[in-house]
Motif scaffolding. Structure first.
Motif, PDB file in Angstrom:
ATOM      1  N   HIS A  38      54.501 -79.224 -15.703  1.00 38.91           N
ATOM      2  CA  HIS A  38      53.167 -78.640 -15.541  1.00 38.91           C
ATOM      3  C   HIS A  38      53.322 -77.126 -15.652  1.00 38.91           C
ATOM      4  CE1 HIS A  38      52.007 -82.501 -13.640  1.00 38.91           C
ATOM      5  NE2 HIS A  38      53.227 -82.426 -13.122  1.00 38.91           N
ATOM      6  N   HIS A  39      52.668 -76.526 -16.635  1.00 40.93           N
ATOM      7  CA  HIS A  39      52.738 -75.072 -16.822  1.00 40.93           C
ATOM      8  C   HIS A  39      51.325 -74.578 -17.070  1.00 40.93           C
ATOM      9  CE1 HIS A  39      54.623 -71.399 -19.022  1.00 40.93           C
ATOM     10  NE2 HIS A  39      54.345 -71.138 -17.769  1.00 40.93           N
ATOM     11  N   GLY A  40      50.718 -74.057 -16.001  1.00 48.10           N
ATOM     12  CA  GLY A  40      49.303 -73.698 -16.107  1.00 48.10           C
ATOM     13  C   GLY A  40      48.486 -74.948 -16.370  1.00 48.10           C
ATOM     14  N   SER A  41      47.640 -74.892 -17.382  1.00 50.80           N
ATOM     15  CA  SER A  41      46.814 -76.059 -17.710  1.00 50.80           C
ATOM     16  C   SER A  41      47.515 -77.015 -18.663  1.00 50.80           C
ATOM     17  CB  SER A  41      45.482 -75.599 -18.315  1.00 50.80           C
ATOM     18  OG  SER A  41      45.724 -74.891 -19.518  1.00 50.80           O
ATOM     19  N   GLU A  42      48.700 -76.657 -19.140  1.00 55.09           N
ATOM     20  CA  GLU A  42      49.444 -77.515 -20.057  1.00 55.09           C
ATOM     21  C   GLU A  42      50.359 -78.460 -19.290  1.00 55.09           C
ATOM     22  OE1 GLU A  42      51.613 -75.605 -23.205  1.00 55.09           O
ATOM     23  OE2 GLU A  42      50.095 -74.048 -23.405  1.00 55.09           O
ATOM     24  N   VAL A  43      50.490 -79.673 -19.816  1.00 57.00           N
ATOM     25  CA  VAL A  43      51.436 -80.638 -19.268  1.00 57.00           C
ATOM     26  C   VAL A  43      52.244 -81.191 -20.434  1.00 57.00           C
ATOM     27  CG1 VAL A  43      51.754 -82.766 -17.957  1.00 57.00           C
ATOM     28  CG2 VAL A  43      49.840 -81.242 -17.408  1.00 57.00           C
ATOM     29  N   ARG A  44      53.555 -81.188 -20.287  1.00 56.48           N
ATOM     30  CA  ARG A  44      54.441 -81.747 -21.315  1.00 56.48           C
ATOM     31  C   ARG A  44      55.164 -82.938 -20.709  1.00 56.48           C
ATOM     32  NH1 ARG A  44      54.459 -78.233 -25.702  1.00 56.48           N
ATOM     33  NH2 ARG A  44      53.990 -76.099 -25.106  1.00 56.48           N
ATOM     34  N   TYR A  45      55.336 -83.955 -21.537  1.00 58.09           N
ATOM     35  CA  TYR A  45      55.949 -85.202 -21.088  1.00 58.09           C
ATOM     36  C   TYR A  45      57.198 -85.488 -21.908  1.00 58.09           C
ATOM     37  CZ  TYR A  45      51.361 -85.900 -18.984  1.00 58.09           C
ATOM     38  OH  TYR A  45      50.207 -85.752 -18.263  1.00 58.09           O
ATOM     39  N   GLY A  46      58.287 -85.777 -21.229  1.00 58.87           N
ATOM     40  CA  GLY A  46      59.513 -86.188 -21.893  1.00 58.87           C
ATOM     41  C   GLY A  46      60.465 -85.034 -22.144  1.00 58.87           C
ATOM     42  N   VAL A  47      61.741 -85.375 -22.149  1.00 59.47           N
ATOM     43  CA  VAL A  47      62.792 -84.361 -22.265  1.00 59.47           C
ATOM     44  C   VAL A  47      62.714 -83.622 -23.594  1.00 59.47           C
ATOM     45  CG1 VAL A  47      64.588 -85.946 -23.121  1.00 59.47           C
ATOM     46  CG2 VAL A  47      65.229 -83.884 -21.829  1.00 59.47           C
ATOM     47  N   GLU A  48      62.349 -84.283 -24.689  1.00 58.91           N
ATOM     48  CA  GLU A  48      62.271 -83.594 -25.973  1.00 58.91           C
ATOM     49  C   GLU A  48      61.169 -82.539 -25.969  1.00 58.91           C
ATOM     50  OE1 GLU A  48      62.395 -86.994 -25.817  1.00 58.91           O
ATOM     51  OE2 GLU A  48      64.451 -87.295 -26.505  1.00 58.91           O
ATOM     52  N   ALA A  49      60.001 -82.879 -25.428  1.00 57.84           N
ATOM     53  CA  ALA A  49      58.881 -81.925 -25.390  1.00 57.84           C
ATOM     54  C   ALA A  49      59.214 -80.723 -24.514  1.00 57.84           C
ATOM     55  CB  ALA A  49      57.614 -82.613 -24.899  1.00 57.84           C
ATOM     56  N   MET A 107      57.756 -68.485 -10.735  1.00 56.93           N
ATOM     57  CA  MET A 107      58.155 -69.433  -9.698  1.00 56.93           C
ATOM     58  C   MET A 107      58.046 -70.836 -10.256  1.00 56.93           C
ATOM     59  SD  MET A 107      56.711 -67.952  -6.145  1.00 56.93           S
ATOM     60  CE  MET A 107      55.333 -66.936  -6.612  1.00 56.93           C
ATOM     61  N   LYS A 108      58.964 -71.661  -9.848  1.00 61.85           N
ATOM     62  CA  LYS A 108      58.951 -73.074 -10.225  1.00 61.85           C
ATOM     63  C   LYS A 108      59.204 -73.909  -8.982  1.00 61.85           C
ATOM     64  CE  LYS A 108      60.811 -72.671 -14.938  1.00 61.85           C
ATOM     65  NZ  LYS A 108      59.711 -73.128 -15.758  1.00 61.85           N
ATOM     66  N   ILE A 109      58.597 -75.071  -8.971  1.00 66.01           N
ATOM     67  CA  ILE A 109      58.941 -76.100  -8.002  1.00 66.01           C
ATOM     68  C   ILE A 109      59.430 -77.285  -8.812  1.00 66.01           C
ATOM     69  CG2 ILE A 109      58.129 -77.675  -6.206  1.00 66.01           C
ATOM     70  CD1 ILE A 109      56.074 -75.523  -5.459  1.00 66.01           C
ATOM     71  N   TYR A 110      60.608 -77.752  -8.473  1.00 66.60           N
ATOM     72  CA  TYR A 110      61.233 -78.879  -9.164  1.00 66.60           C
ATOM     73  C   TYR A 110      61.244 -80.085  -8.236  1.00 66.60           C
ATOM     74  CZ  TYR A 110      63.423 -75.322 -12.190  1.00 66.60           C
ATOM     75  OH  TYR A 110      63.662 -74.281 -13.042  1.00 66.60           O
ATOM     76  N   ARG A 111      61.005 -81.252  -8.814  1.00 62.34           N
ATOM     77  CA  ARG A 111      61.226 -82.506  -8.098  1.00 62.34           C
ATOM     78  C   ARG A 111      62.432 -83.173  -8.753  1.00 62.34           C
ATOM     79  NH1 ARG A 111      60.157 -87.693  -8.809  1.00 62.34           N
ATOM     80  NH2 ARG A 111      58.707 -87.349 -10.539  1.00 62.34           N
ATOM     81  N   VAL A 112      63.405 -83.498  -7.922  1.00 56.02           N
ATOM     82  CA  VAL A 112      64.642 -84.096  -8.394  1.00 56.02           C
ATOM     83  C   VAL A 112      64.636 -85.577  -8.050  1.00 56.02           C
ATOM     84  CG1 VAL A 112      67.161 -84.055  -8.181  1.00 56.02           C
ATOM     85  CG2 VAL A 112      65.861 -81.903  -8.090  1.00 56.02           C
ATOM     86  N   ASP A 113      65.041 -86.390  -9.021  1.00 55.80           N
ATOM     87  CA  ASP A 113      65.133 -87.826  -8.810  1.00 55.80           C
ATOM     88  C   ASP A 113      66.439 -88.318  -9.419  1.00 55.80           C
ATOM     89  OD1 ASP A 113      64.416 -90.443  -8.083  1.00 55.80           O
ATOM     90  OD2 ASP A 113      63.424 -90.787 -10.006  1.00 55.80           O
ATOM     91  N   THR A 122      55.277 -74.787 -12.926  1.00 57.29           N
ATOM     92  CA  THR A 122      55.626 -73.399 -13.202  1.00 57.29           C
ATOM     93  C   THR A 122      54.419 -72.494 -13.025  1.00 57.29           C
ATOM     94  OG1 THR A 122      57.297 -74.084 -14.816  1.00 57.29           O
ATOM     95  CG2 THR A 122      56.535 -71.814 -14.953  1.00 57.29           C
ATOM     96  N   ALA A 123      54.637 -71.362 -12.349  1.00 61.05           N
ATOM     97  CA  ALA A 123      53.626 -70.311 -12.221  1.00 61.05           C
ATOM     98  C   ALA A 123      54.213 -69.043 -12.839  1.00 61.05           C
ATOM     99  CB  ALA A 123      53.269 -70.070 -10.762  1.00 61.05           C
ATOM    100  N   THR A 124      53.527 -68.526 -13.860  1.00 61.67           N
ATOM    101  CA  THR A 124      54.010 -67.387 -14.627  1.00 61.67           C
ATOM    102  C   THR A 124      53.038 -66.226 -14.526  1.00 61.67           C
ATOM    103  OG1 THR A 124      55.015 -68.899 -16.228  1.00 61.67           O
ATOM    104  CG2 THR A 124      54.680 -66.647 -16.958  1.00 61.67           C
ATOM    105  N   ASP A 125      53.573 -65.021 -14.536  1.00 63.79           N
ATOM    106  CA  ASP A 125      52.750 -63.818 -14.592  1.00 63.79           C
ATOM    107  C   ASP A 125      52.414 -63.537 -16.058  1.00 63.79           C
ATOM    108  OD1 ASP A 125      51.526 -61.364 -14.399  1.00 63.79           O
ATOM    109  OD2 ASP A 125      53.299 -60.307 -13.655  1.00 63.79           O
ATOM    110  N   GLN A 126      51.483 -64.325 -16.611  1.00 68.60           N
ATOM    111  CA  GLN A 126      51.110 -64.190 -18.022  1.00 68.60           C
ATOM    112  C   GLN A 126      50.514 -62.808 -18.312  1.00 68.60           C
ATOM    113  OE1 GLN A 126      51.671 -66.100 -20.599  1.00 68.60           O
ATOM    114  NE2 GLN A 126      52.338 -67.985 -19.657  1.00 68.60           N
ATOM    115  N   LEU A 127      49.671 -62.303 -17.413  1.00 76.64           N
ATOM    116  CA  LEU A 127      49.065 -60.996 -17.632  1.00 76.64           C
ATOM    117  C   LEU A 127      50.136 -59.910 -17.685  1.00 76.64           C
ATOM    118  CD1 LEU A 127      46.600 -59.213 -18.019  1.00 76.64           C
ATOM    119  CD2 LEU A 127      46.396 -59.079 -15.514  1.00 76.64           C
TER     120      LEU A 127
END
Length: 139
Positions: A38-49, A107-113, A122-127
């Motif tokens: 999850h990066h802002g409003s974008e969500v990517r799925y899978g290791v390749e993406a 900043m990132k928060i990771y969930r490990v499994d 992910t929260a980024t200082d885009q500005l």
């Protein structure tokens, strides 16, 4: 801190090292095949993406460096505050290279499994980034 919590922190440190060393194979081996980012409003799925997203940033900023500042872990979650630096020498989200250097906090928060990165927020200082690249003027 429990041994599993310490292992989770080490996993995130290894992930940062793999990006800094531009070691795609190691980076991919640390991610769950079904990772969700999850990066802002974008969500990517899978290791390749997710890998494509990271390596796209490395194409735009070939000297990209992650410097961890704080790593906190509890249960299956790891929080990372870090400084991201680089030089804009390749196309980035449709922006032509500016040759400008930048330094922003993220900043990132990771969930490990099961010893792999399974989910990331992910929260980024885009500005701050776009201002330093002279793409936008500071308010």
């Amino acid at each position: 801190m429990t041994p599993s919590t310490e292992r989770n922190k080490e996993l995130i440190e290894q992930t940062c090292d793999a990006i800094n060393e531009q070691d795609k194979d190691t980076f991919m081996s640390l991610q769950d095949p079904e990772i969700v980012h999850h990066h802002g409003s974008e969500v990517r799925y899978g290791v390749e993406a997710v890998t494509d997203q990271v390596w796209s940033a490395l194409d735009a900023f070939p000297d990209l460096t992650i410097t961890p500042e704080t790593i906190l872990a509890e249960d299956d979650l790891v929080a990372l505050r870090y400084t991201l630096t680089g030089t804009h020498n390749g196309e980035f989200n449709g922006l032509a290279p500016t040759g400008k250097e930048f330094q922003v906090s993220e900043m990132k928060i990771y969930r490990v499994d099961d010893g792999k990165v399974a989910e990331v927020w992910t929260a980024t200082d885009q500005l701050g980034l776009l201002t330093q690249l002279d793409v936008v003027k500071a308010p």
